[in-house]
Motif scaffolding. Structure first.
Motif, PDB file in Angstrom:
ATOM      1  N   THR A  52      38.328  41.821  44.374  1.00 18.44           N
ATOM      2  CA  THR A  52      37.743  40.708  45.118  1.00 18.44           C
ATOM      3  C   THR A  52      38.726  40.120  46.120  1.00 18.44           C
ATOM      4  N   THR A  53      38.172  39.470  47.131  1.00 15.64           N
ATOM      5  CA  THR A  53      39.016  38.710  48.056  1.00 15.64           C
ATOM      6  C   THR A  53      38.920  37.211  47.767  1.00 15.64           C
ATOM      7  N   ASN A  54      38.175  36.832  46.724  1.00 13.59           N
ATOM      8  CA  ASN A  54      38.052  35.393  46.402  1.00 13.59           C
ATOM      9  C   ASN A  54      39.418  34.778  46.128  1.00 13.59           C
ATOM     10  N   GLU A  55      39.754  33.723  46.865  1.00 14.68           N
ATOM     11  CA  GLU A  55      41.032  33.075  46.583  1.00 14.68           C
ATOM     12  C   GLU A  55      41.016  32.477  45.171  1.00 14.68           C
ATOM     13  N   THR A  56      39.882  31.857  44.809  1.00  9.93           N
ATOM     14  CA  THR A  56      39.816  31.180  43.513  1.00  9.93           C
ATOM     15  C   THR A  56      39.597  32.216  42.412  1.00  9.93           C
ATOM     16  N   THR A  57      40.672  32.862  42.069  1.00  8.27           N
ATOM     17  CA  THR A  57      40.658  33.876  41.004  1.00  8.27           C
ATOM     18  C   THR A  57      41.806  33.502  40.079  1.00  8.27           C
ATOM     19  N   LEU A  58      41.489  33.143  38.855  1.00  7.19           N
ATOM     20  CA  LEU A  58      42.496  32.554  37.960  1.00  7.19           C
ATOM     21  C   LEU A  58      42.106  32.842  36.520  1.00  7.19           C
TER      22      LEU A  58
END
Ligand SMILES: Cc1ncc(COP(=O)(O)O)c(C=O)c1O
Length: 392
Positions: A52-58
């Motif tokens: 994914t390119t989603n920044e919000t990945t945690l």
């Protein structure tokens, strides 16, 4: 000292030695600059694992259930409509969580052992304004893989947020939240990622995190501890706003587990899971054991097999554990005592384990009068390895 087990239930799995080492590394504070670097690297590695390119990945503190609760609590507001796809225990759990959030629930069901039919979802969505559609990608209770393409298109065409449970699939077979246009996709550390249980990787689309931040002003997320805007501020804001005391050793271990995945290569890892699942399936079939899920939607990471007539499930699983140290799972709900669920996951997905299980199972079944041709299971698995493995 706990016993050493061969973990072949659908999670937790055995841990690679480097992940075990990471667990006993010196502990730091949760805002130590060293630890913050590890968090940054973990987020980048999780983006790779989720493709994914989603920044919000945690990762959230808590098991897969924290990902499930959080997805619904962040996206659903009281009075919203939630369309919940249910084809087994974990879909049903999502329905219960959505119900508790005050949403109006529309349940789209499939019988256990089958995936949800896209036409049923289309009918359920027609004429409705739907806030969220939830789908379990790999239903661990049945060993069924839910084809995602059509379902995700239907959710997108309706303008609904899509939540995908990838607990049983992330790290084991293609999980592609960007291609599915999912708002939130979550997993768990202890299955195909082969990290210890206790953290839930989550990836959130830019639209979904904007929505969560926006609703904070007029309808705050009811579960403060799982508010994704708060977690995002700790993981990504310049000032790394304190939210909770991070489970530092678990994040070290997750970091190492994801680093090993990057080293193996995500496609190679998917192929490894598929290889060992094929060998296991061939072995079981050669022993005359019927598979529960149809081959067209059989999960590679959880193999569900029918307990043969006249065989006592609990005795077989008890003897597997006490005599061979192998753990597999039994059926859930109405399938308790009727199916076995075998994990082909992460570090546990290897030839030694598959061979040991097939061989042990053959002997234990024979004790209960269930006969198959001696050695047939292992021979069939060997034939799969011989045809698919290229010599090193
Ligand atoms: C598909 C699926 N979703 C959610 C969960 C819940 O995860 P946990 O037990 O880590 O809370 C599981 C656990 O097996 C699962 O298989």
């Amino acid at each position: 000292m706990p016993p050493r087990r061969v973990l072949m239930a659908p999670g937790p799995t055995n841990l690679p030695p480097a992940v075990l080492q990471a667990l006993i590394a010196p502990i730091t504070g949760h805002k130590d600059p060293y630890f913050l670097t590890i968090m940054d690297e973990t987020a980048a590695l999780l983006r790779y694992v989720f493709q994914t390119t989603n920044e919000t990945t945690l990762s959230l503190p808590g098991t897969g259930g924290a990902g499930m609760e959080s997805s619904i609590a962040n996206l659903v507001q009281p009075g919203d409509t939630a369309v919940v796809c249910v084809s087994g225990l974990f879909g049903a759990r999502m329905a219960e969580i959505a119900r508790r959030s005050g949403a109006e629930i529309v349940q789209v069901s499939a019988p256990w052992g089958r995936p949800v039919d896209p036409e049923d979802l289309r009918r359920a969505m027609a004429g409705r304004r739907v806030r969220v559609v939830t789908i379990v990608h790999g239903e661990t209770s049945t060993g069924v893989l839910q084809p995602m393409e059509e379902l995700s298109e239907i959710a997108r065409d309706n303008g609904a947020f899509l939540v995908v449970d990838a607990v049983a699939t992330i790290g084991g077979l293609p999980v592609t939240p960007d291609a599915w246009n999912s708002a939130i996709c979550y997993g768990a550390s202890q299955k195909c990622l082969s990290a210890p249980p206790g953290v839930a990787p989550v990836t959130v689309s830019p639209e979904a995190i904007d929505y969560v931040r926006g609703r904070g002003r007029y309808s705050p997320v009811p579960v403060w501890y799982l508010d994704l805007a708060e977690h995002s501020a700790y993981w990504f804001a310049q000032e790394r706003v304190y939210h909770h005391t991070a489970p530092v050793p678990l994040i070290y271990a997750l970091h190492e587990a994801c680093r090993l995945i990057a080293e193996e290569g995500i496609e190679a890892r998917w192929a490894r899971h598929a290889l060992h699942q094929q060998a296991l399936v061939a072995g079981l079939e050669a022993m005359g054991i019927q598979l529960f899920a149809d081959p067209s939607y059989r999960l590679t990471t959880v193999v569900s097999a029918c307990v043969p007539k006249g065989v006592t499930d609990a005795r077989v699983r008890g003897e597997l554990l006490s005599e061979y140290g192998i753990e597999i799972s039994g059926g859930l709900g109405e399938y308790a005592g009727r199916i076995w669920r075998i994990g082909v996951m992460g570090h546990s997905a290897n030839r030694n384990n598959i061979t040991l299980l097939l061989s042990a199972l053959e002997g234990l079944l024979a004790r209960q009068g269930y006969g198959s041709v001696g050695g047939a299971g292992v021979a069939a698995a060997d034939a799969v390895y011989a045809s698919l493995l290229t010599p090193a």
